[in-house]
Design a protein around this motif. Structure first.
Motif, PDB file in Angstrom:
ATOM      1  N   SER A  59       2.626  11.058   0.275  1.00 51.79           N
ATOM      2  CA  SER A  59       3.706  10.692   1.289  1.00 51.79           C
ATOM      3  C   SER A  59       2.980   9.841   2.346  1.00 51.79           C
ATOM      4  CB  SER A  59       4.515  11.572   1.749  1.00 51.79           C
ATOM      5  OG  SER A  59       5.205  12.153   0.898  1.00 51.79           O
ATOM      6  N   VAL A  60       3.745   8.802   2.590  1.00 51.20           N
ATOM      7  CA  VAL A  60       3.311   7.955   3.991  1.00 51.20           C
ATOM      8  C   VAL A  60       4.099   8.450   5.066  1.00 51.20           C
ATOM      9  CG1 VAL A  60       3.114   5.493   4.946  1.00 51.20           C
ATOM     10  CG2 VAL A  60       2.509   6.105   2.449  1.00 51.20           C
ATOM     11  N   MET A  64       1.001  -1.078  -0.017  1.00 51.01           N
ATOM     12  CA  MET A  64      -0.031   0.050  -0.107  1.00 51.01           C
ATOM     13  C   MET A  64       1.067   1.182   0.176  1.00 51.01           C
ATOM     14  SD  MET A  64      -2.876   1.260  -0.197  1.00 51.01           S
ATOM     15  CE  MET A  64      -4.410   1.292   0.475  1.00 51.01           C
ATOM     16  N   THR A  65       2.034   1.336   0.803  1.00 54.00           N
ATOM     17  CA  THR A  65       2.810   2.340   0.930  1.00 54.00           C
ATOM     18  C   THR A  65       3.291   2.632  -0.600  1.00 54.00           C
ATOM     19  OG1 THR A  65       3.216   1.897   2.930  1.00 54.00           O
ATOM     20  CG2 THR A  65       5.190   3.225   1.635  1.00 54.00           C
ATOM     21  N   GLU A  66       3.658   1.752  -1.154  1.00 52.56           N
ATOM     22  CA  GLU A  66       4.139   2.202  -2.729  1.00 52.56           C
ATOM     23  C   GLU A  66       3.056   2.676  -3.659  1.00 52.56           C
ATOM     24  OE1 GLU A  66       5.788  -1.516  -4.364  1.00 52.56           O
ATOM     25  OE2 GLU A  66       7.205  -1.926  -2.571  1.00 52.56           O
ATOM     26  N   PHE A  67       1.886   2.148  -3.565  1.00 55.70           N
ATOM     27  CA  PHE A  67       1.008   2.716  -4.370  1.00 55.70           C
ATOM     28  C   PHE A  67       0.672   4.330  -3.927  1.00 55.70           C
ATOM     29  CE2 PHE A  67      -3.563   4.224  -4.607  1.00 55.70           C
ATOM     30  CZ  PHE A  67      -3.691   4.209  -5.928  1.00 55.70           C
ATOM     31  N   ILE A  68       0.658   4.460  -2.864  1.00 58.75           N
ATOM     32  CA  ILE A  68       0.328   5.980  -2.211  1.00 58.75           C
ATOM     33  C   ILE A  68       1.629   6.965  -2.676  1.00 58.75           C
ATOM     34  CG2 ILE A  68       0.300   7.389  -0.154  1.00 58.75           C
ATOM     35  CD1 ILE A  68      -1.436   5.199   1.201  1.00 58.75           C
ATOM     36  N   ASP A  69       2.818   6.478  -2.367  1.00 58.53           N
ATOM     37  CA  ASP A  69       3.963   7.206  -2.933  1.00 58.53           C
ATOM     38  C   ASP A  69       3.807   7.326  -4.522  1.00 58.53           C
ATOM     39  OD1 ASP A  69       5.197   7.402  -0.471  1.00 58.53           O
ATOM     40  OD2 ASP A  69       6.451   5.761  -0.789  1.00 58.53           O
TER      41      ASP A  69
END
Length: 60
Positions: free
Chosen positions: A11-12, A1-6
């Motif tokens: 930013s996470v 999920m972090t990669e998608f948001i980035d």
């Protein structure tokens, strides 16, 4: 999920423990404010530093 948001420009940020979750509640400085005015439905990406600063200024 972090990669998608980035990947979409956001930013996470680890906002701390569950006990500190009040810092991101409705009405606190981080609640939407860093992303621009509510009249802009799309908002704007902001960096981790802006989010951390908003979290730090929250008061109960």
């Amino acid at each position: 999920m972090t990669e998608f948001i980035d990947s979409i420009g956001y930013s996470v940020v680890d906002a701390g423990t569950l006990a500190d979750s009040w810092r991101q509640a409705t009405g606190t400085p981080v609640w939407g404010t860093p992303y621009g005015p509510y009249s802009n439905e799309k908002g704007q990406p902001v960096g981790r530093d802006a989010i951390r600063a908003a979290l730090a200024t929250a008061t109960r």
